[in-house]
Design an enzyme around this catalytic site. Structure first.
Site, PDB file in Angstrom:
ATOM      1  N   THR A  74      39.241  40.133  44.908  1.00  0.00           N
ATOM      2  CA  THR A  74      39.240  38.882  45.666  1.00  0.00           C
ATOM      3  C   THR A  74      38.541  39.059  47.001  1.00  0.00           C
ATOM      4  O   THR A  74      38.871  39.956  47.769  1.00  0.00           O
ATOM      5  CB  THR A  74      40.686  38.405  45.895  1.00  0.00           C
ATOM      6  OG1 THR A  74      41.377  38.533  44.648  1.00  0.00           O
ATOM      7  CG2 THR A  74      40.728  36.975  46.350  1.00  0.00           C
ATOM      8  N   ARG A 105      43.222  32.277  38.044  1.00  0.00           N
ATOM      9  CA  ARG A 105      44.387  32.855  38.725  1.00  0.00           C
ATOM     10  C   ARG A 105      45.516  31.848  38.529  1.00  0.00           C
ATOM     11  O   ARG A 105      45.377  30.677  38.887  1.00  0.00           O
ATOM     12  CB  ARG A 105      44.069  33.031  40.211  1.00  0.00           C
ATOM     13  CG  ARG A 105      45.252  33.458  41.020  1.00  0.00           C
ATOM     14  CD  ARG A 105      44.947  34.714  41.784  1.00  0.00           C
ATOM     15  NE  ARG A 105      46.112  35.128  42.568  1.00  0.00           N
ATOM     16  CZ  ARG A 105      46.050  35.438  43.847  1.00  0.00           C
ATOM     17  NH1 ARG A 105      44.907  35.392  44.487  1.00  0.00           N
ATOM     18  NH2 ARG A 105      47.121  35.833  44.488  1.00  0.00           N
ATOM     19  N   ASP A 139      37.149  46.047  45.461  1.00  0.00           N
ATOM     20  CA  ASP A 139      38.281  45.141  45.482  1.00  0.00           C
ATOM     21  C   ASP A 139      37.781  43.875  44.787  1.00  0.00           C
ATOM     22  O   ASP A 139      36.577  43.648  44.718  1.00  0.00           O
ATOM     23  CB  ASP A 139      38.643  44.868  46.955  1.00  0.00           C
ATOM     24  CG  ASP A 139      39.811  43.911  47.079  1.00  0.00           C
ATOM     25  OD1 ASP A 139      40.729  44.009  46.253  1.00  0.00           O
ATOM     26  OD2 ASP A 139      39.796  43.072  47.988  1.00  0.00           O
ATOM     27  N   GLY A 198      38.835  44.804  53.593  1.00  0.00           N
ATOM     28  CA  GLY A 198      39.527  45.366  54.752  1.00  0.00           C
ATOM     29  C   GLY A 198      41.001  45.047  54.850  1.00  0.00           C
ATOM     30  O   GLY A 198      41.726  45.726  55.540  1.00  0.00           O
ATOM     31  N   ALA A 199      41.469  43.997  54.141  1.00  0.00           N
ATOM     32  CA  ALA A 199      42.854  43.567  54.361  1.00  0.00           C
ATOM     33  C   ALA A 199      43.860  44.620  53.917  1.00  0.00           C
ATOM     34  O   ALA A 199      44.617  45.133  54.721  1.00  0.00           O
ATOM     35  CB  ALA A 199      43.099  42.267  53.640  1.00  0.00           C
ATOM     36  N   ASN A 200      43.843  44.954  52.627  1.00  0.00           N
ATOM     37  CA  ASN A 200      44.835  45.940  52.169  1.00  0.00           C
ATOM     38  C   ASN A 200      44.127  47.174  51.630  1.00  0.00           C
ATOM     39  O   ASN A 200      44.687  47.932  50.868  1.00  0.00           O
ATOM     40  CB  ASN A 200      45.727  45.328  51.074  1.00  0.00           C
ATOM     41  CG  ASN A 200      44.897  44.612  50.052  1.00  0.00           C
ATOM     42  OD1 ASN A 200      43.673  44.634  50.134  1.00  0.00           O
ATOM     43  ND2 ASN A 200      45.528  43.988  49.087  1.00  0.00           N
TER      44      ASN A 200
END
Length: 1252
Positions: free
Chosen positions: A500, A684, A498, A883-885
């Site tokens: 970010t 970003r 991932d 872990g978030a998405n």
């Protein structure tokens, strides 16, 4: 008997299964009872291990509708079998969603139903005029499957989503709550709302553990040895088994208790439920059913179910589910029937689509906000194991088996050993009959051969290495909830990251802002904290367009929102509960600039006081929030300036999306170039927009207005440029992985060009490589789907020399030969393109993932799809995310590692305490060490059983055997000690460019085992024959005096009566010594160090054990100790023969070491590895050619020769070979690939054509 085809349940889901129906058959049952009695209960055990045999042996096939027992088989690669009993329930109706009219019921019965009587029978009694119906169902893995007549199949009732109800339907049909009788009726179907993790009793666990085939085999062995009077050895094995079972029970019980405590901590709470008569009653959360309306208390709660908010907003901590501890704001589900565009936006409610309005079970509601007089209400959508938390717990309770070649090969190997045992079995029977041995002895000794060949300590030995690896990982701050996966980590050859929070820092820093005025950009400004900007819409948008909230006085929320708000220097104030309840509507959150930023009021004689008051209180209230949606890639707010007449709408989001919602004339003409310039530099970028709303929009209208109505015709305000810095460790770790021939891929939700820029910065894409963007468009207006290919930018050109050093392994050989191999390329695509390619270009997808390096704007389920696609071309995929998405991808990958602060993120097998990717090489190193340890232990255990088998077989020839204490000494003092210390080698400090083999059945390993077996066989046979040909040799008797020591003979005479088994003889003594040394020799030979483990001399417990045993054996062999000889039943042999044995042992050691190190490691190992070297097939990121690789053909076109000689096993290698000779690959820039119109799928369903 009527037969029926199989039914499929859970179609398309992870736990899809084939189902067939059976009914009990009496004559089969009778036959089974006879069979069980005849086999002494063994048949029963066999049926316990094989559910499909059990069903087929007791039942006959019938239609699924009439089945009494169902047999299920999973459709995945494991093809596991399950059986379940079909039960029948009586209920007033077939579906839980039909409405029951309580009025008629009351009349019919003459009294109101008793609320306490909630059982099915009681319920039927209350509703006497309803004809009770029989409902068939079965339970499997904590899920109930009900028979559905309309689809003629069993189905799961998940909750309200079964009805396909729309957003407005949830408000209108379900917003009022259920009557008591409806709630009771639904509870019949949905059961109690709790995630019950039953902790099995120790007795149950013990029975389950003891009935393991392996322990049954041990029991059989122990009985056999006891019959053969090997009491001490049998007791030692029983003791080992008891210890093994006890530790196993302890860990299993501990895991169950931990899971039970984690789930039960908050599963039962008191809740307030709204009833259909507008009353509110207290109830236990266990009584909730889908359709109930619960009130969320203002001081927060732990959610006992999944529910959708229909009024008010909540701030929720979802770290339990996602691992992300940032609080999330949940808003009420929009009610389109109050909005303008009623029909258009009334979507069917789905938890995935509407997760911003859904409160998930197990998450912590921190605080709520509401209208006065109107409570924060939520409609229960799912309960029990159907909830998000329930499914998570189910995946832990019933995990998928880990499919790994090592374990499959281990079973194959054991079968081979059983085959070898079979030969010995026949041999011992024939030999015994020829020598007229009694029948009892024949049976015992022939069965004994089988118990020798299959080593009883094998499972304990195999798990030892994994346990040690787990302990070492814990020291490195990596926690593991699935230890079997440690071995698989040793095979990883592709890691998805991932972006970010994983490759880059979690937080973003504000780099600058670029405002627009009159349709053109201003110069970039460093910050927005200026007096001149304080009253601009740009700063107002930055100050209001966010989902921040105060929790215990601290601002909290999305890190990006926090940085943006802090950059303005404004102050946020939230209404207290008292203030909220005083007003007739939601008290808005208010933001205002600090006093020092407001311009000093200029006092004019007429207006001084009024102006002073106004300028002193410049405040903006946030009236309504439309939270950020990853599907829409934007968020917006409706605000009102204190004293202002009209309201304002502010919008922020992805620049492309925001620009498309703005008036054309307000977007600068150079918008695309400016944006591309920033994203290429890795920034970003977020765009802002604003619009004055019509004066007719009042407070109440705004609360029900449709989102699309607000987010249109905006005025473009400008860009916020955020910097996402790379973590310091990222480039170094990626370079290590590249050198180790491990591919790296970026999977992110961020903008494509930003992702490409970060990939270049961190070295994932080397500077001289091209990036080809695959821009796929879905079919439109009758045109087929197509992919437009374009180059992202021109890579920096290096000299040819540099390029060949940084070669990205597209070449088939280690040396670059053609210009094509020097031009390296990487594919990049967005989530939208990925979806189109997956649907319309199936055959192109695998070719794209072969070189796909950047996947941007990927939704969580697309990340999982990508991992599956990579696995489909035989990659061993690791996934590293925060872990978030990434939950789905972390679970699906061969090895998922979550960089979460929580000690164990339930979603992934591994969790790292260190919040950077340095844990990835550590995990792979430890995985490789554990895998090589497993091989070493397995090879050693196989050799141990074969060496013992050879000794026993040779001794059977003279009707002798090894003694009780000899077996005991070999198995406990030598084998156990060696096995548990040889597993202690820690991992090698560097990641090397080759991987260990994945299975036991591979050339070098089989060669290694077979040669060592032949060497041991040769030397034991040699010793056996030599001793029989010695001049002093005669068949041993207690009177024999080969050593000329009368003292020794006298001692022996006392024990003659015990030697019924003919244990004491010269052959036994010789083979005992030679075989003991052979165990130690193979232990040293197999205990490999570099390049995957630290060398054995650094493993001091192992070295100490081996040296102690060597010294002990040499001492008792050369200088006999009568007491020890007596215990071990060894006889005295002449000193000259002792020296001969020393020479045999040294020769054996020399040959073993020579064959293993020289022949295997130098010649075969390298040939096999050069075949498995992924660089050779051109898939991997650049790595300099490994040193010492052998050139097979030596010619310029050696790879053609290699193609003939060695066919790559992995699918990705085949593909790479095909693409090497494909003139149209990679696609040229500015060309288009079109999907052919839908027809029966064939190979090659696309064509490439140049763009006009």
């Amino acid at each position: 008997m009527e037969k029926e085809e199989m039914k499929i349940i859970n179609k398309g889901l992870e736990d899809e299964m084939e189902l067939s129906g059976y009914r009990l058959c009496r004559w089969k049952l009778a036959l089974l009872v006879v069979g069980v009695l005849c086999t002494g209960g063994f048949l029963l055990l066999l049926l316990y291990w094989m559910p499909e045999w059990c069903v087929k042996a007791t039942c006959t096939r019938t239609t699924v509708r009439d089945a009494q027992v169902v047999l299920l088989q999973s459709t995945d690669e494991f093809k596991r079998w399950f059986r379940a009993k079909v039960r029948v329930m009586l209920a007033p109706g077939r579906s839980p969603y039909i409405s029951l009219d309580s009025q008629t019921t009351t009349m019919a019965n003459g009294h109101m139903p008793h609320h306490s009587d909630t059982s099915a029978e009681g319920f039927i009694r209350k509703y006497a005029e309803y004809q009770p119906v029989q409902i068939r169902y079965f339970t499997l893995h904590s899920t109930k499957y009900y028979w559905n007549d309309s689809v003629q199949n069993f189905e799961v009732l998940t909750g309200l989503e079964d009805l396909g109800v729309s957003s407005s339907g949830i408000h209108s049909k379900h917003g009022g709550g259920l009557r008591q009788d409806q709630q009771e009726y639904r509870k019949l179907f949905f059961g109690v709302n709790e995630i019950a993790v039953k902790v099995p009793s120790l007795f149950k666990l013990l029975i389950k553990e003891v009935l393991n085939p392996f322990y049954i085999f041990q029991l059989f062995s122990v009985i056999l040895w006891s019959a053969d009077e090997y009491y001490y050895y049998a007791m030692a094995i029983v003791l080992m088994s008891v210890i093994s079972i006890a530790t196993s029970l302890y860990t299993i019980k501990k895991q169950y208790v931990m899971l039970h405590d984690m789930v039960a901590a908050h599963s039962i709470v008191r809740v307030s439920v709204c009833r259909a008569n507008n009353g509110i009653e207290e109830a236990m959360s266990t009584d909730l059913v889908p359709g109930d309306v619960m009130v969320i208390p203002s001081n927060g709660t732990i959610m006992p179910c999944d529910a959708v908010l229909i009024s008010g907003t909540c701030i929720v901590n979802e770290s339990m589910l996602t691992g992300e501890s940032v609080p999330v704001t949940k808003t009420n589900l929009p009610n389109p029937s109050h909005g303008e565009k009623e029909a258009e936006d009334d979507q069917v409610y789905s938890m995935e689509e509407h997760k911003r309005h859904t409160l998930f079970c197990g998450t912590n509601v921190i605080q709520t906000r509401f209208y006065s007089g109107e409570l924060v209400k939520a409609v229960v959508v799912r309960t029990g194991f159907s909830t998000a938390k329930g499914q998570l717990v189910r995946s832990i309770l019933y995990p998928k088996p880990t499919d790994f070649k090592l374990y499959r090969d281990a079973y194959m190997f054991l079968l081979c050993l059983v085959g070898v045992a079979g030969i010995g079995f026949v041999y011992s029977i024939v030999l015994s009959i020829m020598n007229k041995v009694p029948a009892k002895t024949i049976i015992i000794e022939s069965l004994d051969i089988i118990t020798i060949t299959v080593p009883p300590a094998l499972p304990a030995a195999m798990t030892a290495g994994i346990v040690y690896a787990q302990r070492r990982l814990k020291k490195l701050g990596i926690f593991c909830i699935s230890p079997q996966r440690i071995n698989i980590c040793g095979q990883l050859n592709l890691i998805c990251f991932d972006k970010t929070g994983t490759l880059t820092e979690d937080g973003l820093d504000l780099w600058g802002v670029q405002r627009t005025e009159n349709g053109s950009f201003h110069h970039t400004e460093e910050n927005a904290y200026k007096e001149s900007l304080v009253k601009t819409h740009f700063v107002a948008c930055m100050a209001t367009c966010h989902s921040l909230t105060k929790i215990e006085g601290q601002l909290s929320g999305d890190p990006l929102d926090l940085k943006m708000f802090e950059a303005t220097g404004w102050i946020l104030e939230e209404a207290t509960e008292e203030e909220t309840s005083l007003h007739n509507r939601i008290m808005p959150t208010v933001v205002r600039p600090p006093k020092q930023l407001l311009p000093a009021p200029t006092v004019s004689p007429v207006q001084d006081m009024e102006l002073y008051a106004l300028s002193g209180s410049y405040e903006i209230g946030i009236v309504r929030q439309f939270p950020f949606s990853s599907a829409l890639q934007r968020m917006s707010v409706v605000t009102r300036l204190l004293g202002g007449k009209r309201m304002d709408a502010y919008l922020k989001g992805a620049p492309e999306v925001v620009a498309s919602l703005c008036k054309k004339e307000t977007v600068p003409q150079d918008f695309a170039e400016v944006l591309e310039d920033y994203t290429k530099q890795g920034f970003r970028v977020i765009a802002l927009a604003h619009r004055r709303l019509e004066s007719k929009l009042t407070w109440h209208k705004v609360q029900n207005v449709n989102r699309d109505h607000i987010e249109s015709n905006m005025e473009f305000l400008g860009l916020i440029i955020m910097q996402n810095k790379l973590k310091a460790e990222t480039p170094g770790v990626l370079e290590d992985l590249r050198r180790a021939n491990i591919r790296t891929v970026m999977v992110t939700g961020d903008n494509m060009l930003t992702a490409i820029s970060v990939a270049r910065d961190c070295g994932m894409i080397p500077p001289q490589d091209r990036v080809i963007i695959a821009d796929a468009l879905p079919p439109k207006d009758g045109q087929a789907a197509k992919i437009n290919w374009r180059y992202a930018d021109n890579p920096s050109k290096h000299s040819n020399k540099a390029a060949s050093l940084e070669e990205v392994g597209i070449s088939m050989d280690d040396k670059p030969e053609e210009p094509k191999s020097l031009e390296q390329y990487h594919f990049a695509m967005s989530g939208k393109s990925f979806a189109v390619i997956t649907e319309h270009f199936q055959d192109l997808l695998q070719k794209l993932v072969l070189h796909g390096t950047v996947f941007a704007r990927m939704a969580p389920d697309q990340k999982t799809q990508l991992v599956e696609t990579l696995q489909s071309v035989d990659y061993f995929v690791g996934m590293c995310g925060d872990g978030a998405n990434d939950c789905g991808a972390l679970k699906r990958a061969h090895s998922g590692i979550s960089l979460s602060e929580l000690e164990a993120s339930v979603a992934s097998p591994f969790t790292s305490r260190t919040p950077n990717i340095s844990c990835v090489p550590n995990l792979i190193r430890e995985g490789r060490a554990a895998l090589i340890t497993s091989f070493c232990v397995f090879k050693f255990m196989a050799l141990y059983s074969i060496i013992q088998y050879i000794s026993v077989t040779l001794l059977y020839y003279i009707l002798s055997n090894l003694g009780d204490f000899q077996f005991l000494f070999i198995d406990v003092a030598i084998i156990l000690l060696i096995v548990f210390t040889m597993s202690l080698n820690s991992a090698w400090k560097d990641l090397v460019s080759r991987r260990p083999p994945s299975g036991l059945i591979s050339g070098p390993l089989l060669f290694s085992v077979m040669t060592q077996i032949l060497i041991c066989l040769g030397f034991q046979t040699l010793a056996f024959l030599l001793v029989r040909n010695e001049t002093w040799y005669e068949p041993w008797t207690p009177e024999s005096d080969a050593c000329n020591t009368t003292i020794y003979t006298n001692v022996s005479e006392n024990f003659t009566e015990f030697d019924e088994h003919n244990i004491k003889n010269y052959e036994n003594t010789t083979l005992f010594y030679v075989s003991c040394f052979q165990y130690l020799i193979v232990a040293i030979v197999f205990s490999k160090g570099k390049p995957f483990r630290q060398p054995s001399y650094k493993n001091w417990p192992f070295m100490l054990s081996v040296l102690s045993l060597y010294v002990f054996l040499f001492v008792i062999m050369l200088y006999p100790v009568p007491a020890i000889d007596e215990v071990l039943e060894i006889v005295c042999v002449p000193f000259k023969w002792r020296l001969t044995m020393v020479i045999i042992v040294l020769a054996n050691a020399a040959v073993s070491v020579l064959v293993e190190t020289l022949v295997l490691d130098v010649v075969l190992w390298k040939l096999v590895f050069s075949r498995d070297k992924q660089g050779s097939y051109g898939i991997l990121p650049a790595a300099p050619p490994p040193q010492g690789g052998l050139d097979w053909c030596g010619s310029k076109h050696s790879w053609l020769c290699c193609c003939r000689r060695r066919v790559p096993k992995a699918r990705y290698m085949h593909l790479a070979q095909e693409l090497r000779v494909d003139p149209d690959w990679p696609p040229k820039p500015k060309t288009t690939t079109e999907a052919k119109p839908p027809s029966p799928p064939e190979n090659g369903s696309y064509q490439i054509m140049s763009a006009s």
